[in-house]
Design a protein around this motif. Structure first.
Motif, PDB file in Angstrom:
ATOM      1  N   LYS A 141       0.694  -1.188  -0.056  1.00 49.19           N
ATOM      2  CA  LYS A 141       0.000   0.000  -0.129  1.00 49.19           C
ATOM      3  C   LYS A 141       1.012   1.443  -0.118  1.00 49.19           C
ATOM      4  N   THR A 142       1.969   1.161   0.856  1.00 46.26           N
ATOM      5  CA  THR A 142       2.830   2.456   0.764  1.00 46.26           C
ATOM      6  C   THR A 142       3.455   2.585  -0.595  1.00 46.26           C
ATOM      7  N   TYR A 143       4.034   1.409  -1.080  1.00 46.43           N
ATOM      8  CA  TYR A 143       4.396   1.371  -2.282  1.00 46.43           C
ATOM      9  C   TYR A 143       3.390   2.114  -3.390  1.00 46.43           C
ATOM     10  N   GLU A 144       2.375   1.770  -3.399  1.00 48.88           N
ATOM     11  CA  GLU A 144       1.377   2.556  -4.404  1.00 48.88           C
ATOM     12  C   GLU A 144       1.275   3.852  -4.224  1.00 48.88           C
ATOM     13  N   GLN A 145       1.081   4.338  -2.946  1.00 45.29           N
ATOM     14  CA  GLN A 145       1.066   5.675  -2.502  1.00 45.29           C
ATOM     15  C   GLN A 145       2.380   6.689  -3.001  1.00 45.29           C
ATOM     16  N   VAL A 146       3.456   6.059  -2.757  1.00 39.83           N
ATOM     17  CA  VAL A 146       4.615   6.689  -3.068  1.00 39.83           C
ATOM     18  C   VAL A 146       4.684   6.757  -4.846  1.00 39.83           C
ATOM     19  N   GLU A 147       4.566   5.594  -5.501  1.00 42.15           N
ATOM     20  CA  GLU A 147       4.612   5.568  -6.982  1.00 42.15           C
ATOM     21  C   GLU A 147       3.704   6.586  -7.258  1.00 42.15           C
ATOM     22  N   LYS A 148       2.405   6.730  -6.855  1.00 39.36           N
ATOM     23  CA  LYS A 148       1.468   7.794  -7.617  1.00 39.36           C
ATOM     24  C   LYS A 148       1.908   9.044  -7.179  1.00 39.36           C
ATOM     25  N   GLY A 149       2.676   9.386  -6.077  1.00 34.04           N
ATOM     26  CA  GLY A 149       2.876  10.777  -5.951  1.00 34.04           C
ATOM     27  C   GLY A 149       4.254  11.040  -6.620  1.00 34.04           C
ATOM     28  N   MET A 150       5.134  10.249  -7.015  1.00 29.41           N
ATOM     29  CA  MET A 150       6.164  10.625  -7.804  1.00 29.41           C
ATOM     30  C   MET A 150       5.868  10.684  -9.302  1.00 29.41           C
ATOM     31  N   ARG A 151       5.015   9.928  -9.622  1.00 26.30           N
ATOM     32  CA  ARG A 151       4.693  10.177 -11.115  1.00 26.30           C
ATOM     33  C   ARG A 151       3.832  11.373 -11.318  1.00 26.30           C
ATOM     34  N   GLN A 152       3.140  11.951 -10.115  1.00 25.88           N
ATOM     35  CA  GLN A 152       2.528  13.308 -10.300  1.00 25.88           C
ATOM     36  C   GLN A 152       3.329  14.395 -10.187  1.00 25.88           C
ATOM     37  N   VAL A 153       4.432  14.126  -9.574  1.00 22.37           N
ATOM     38  CA  VAL A 153       5.536  15.390  -9.615  1.00 22.37           C
ATOM     39  C   VAL A 153       6.415  15.138 -10.793  1.00 22.37           C
ATOM     40  N   HIS A 154       6.588  14.020 -11.301  1.00 29.33           N
ATOM     41  CA  HIS A 154       7.630  13.924 -12.363  1.00 29.33           C
ATOM     42  C   HIS A 154       7.133  14.734 -13.492  1.00 29.33           C
ATOM     43  N   PRO A 155       8.079  15.636 -13.912  1.00 33.09           N
ATOM     44  CA  PRO A 155       7.731  16.407 -15.347  1.00 33.09           C
ATOM     45  C   PRO A 155       7.798  15.655 -16.517  1.00 33.09           C
ATOM     46  N   TYR A 156       8.702  14.269 -16.496  1.00 35.41           N
ATOM     47  CA  TYR A 156       8.698  13.603 -17.656  1.00 35.41           C
ATOM     48  C   TYR A 156       8.136  12.270 -17.832  1.00 35.41           C
ATOM     49  N   MET A 157       7.212  11.831 -16.850  1.00 30.26           N
ATOM     50  CA  MET A 157       6.549  10.478 -16.891  1.00 30.26           C
ATOM     51  C   MET A 157       5.126  10.825 -17.147  1.00 30.26           C
TER      52      MET A 157
END
Length: 157
Positions: A141-157
């Motif tokens: 669950k923590t992995y999914e939350q962090v992955e979602k957050g990283m993809r939101q802040v990432h300008p190239y993904m």
């Protein structure tokens, strides 16, 4: 070359100690790489550090540039955390490119000392890769939350 080393040692010696205090406040280092984009902070950073600790307990963590690149070459999925205060930049400049080629989310963390402490190591870490969790994993669950957050802040993904 010697002059660059002196500059690097001055930067490292002048930077304030980076550690999580009792109230969980994170101190930013004096120097951050110009290529450190996206640099995560606040809630996403604290969740990421918790994720790293949980992954370390389950031995689902790759530490260092060689291990991370090897995992990426083998098409393993996960999240990559890079330290923003690594000098010289050439040491890990190729890792974000590898991540983008393999469609692996990555983000920069303010300090390598912070990464080292998160993976419960006495040494600073430049790069960490948290492997994708298995079905019965405790950190899914923590992995999914962090992955979602990283993809939101990432300008190239």
């Amino acid at each position: 070359l010697a002059q660059d080393f002196q500059v690097a040692s001055q930067i490292e010696s002048n930077s304030p100690p980076l550690a999580m205090s009792d109230n969980e406040e994170i101190v930013m280092p004096a120097w951050i790489s110009p290529m450190a984009d996206p640099l995560i902070a606040d809630k996403l950073l604290s969740r990421s550090l918790k994720l790293i600790k949980k992954a370390k307990e389950e031995k689902s963590l790759r530490r260092g540039v060689p291990e991370t690149c090897k995992a990426l070459r083998k098409e393993q999925k996960g999240l990559v955390f890079l330290a923003a205060d690594v000098f010289p930049l050439d040491v890990m400049a190729h890792v974000p490119v590898c991540c983008e080629e393999k469609d692996v989310a990555y983000a920069y963390v303010p300090s390598r000392t912070l990464l080292g402490k998160a993976c419960q190591s006495g040494r600073p870490a430049s790069v960490l890769m948290v492997m994708a969790p298995k079905k019965d994993s405790t950190y899914a669950k923590t992995y999914e939350q962090v992955e979602k957050g990283m993809r939101q802040v990432h300008p190239y993904m």
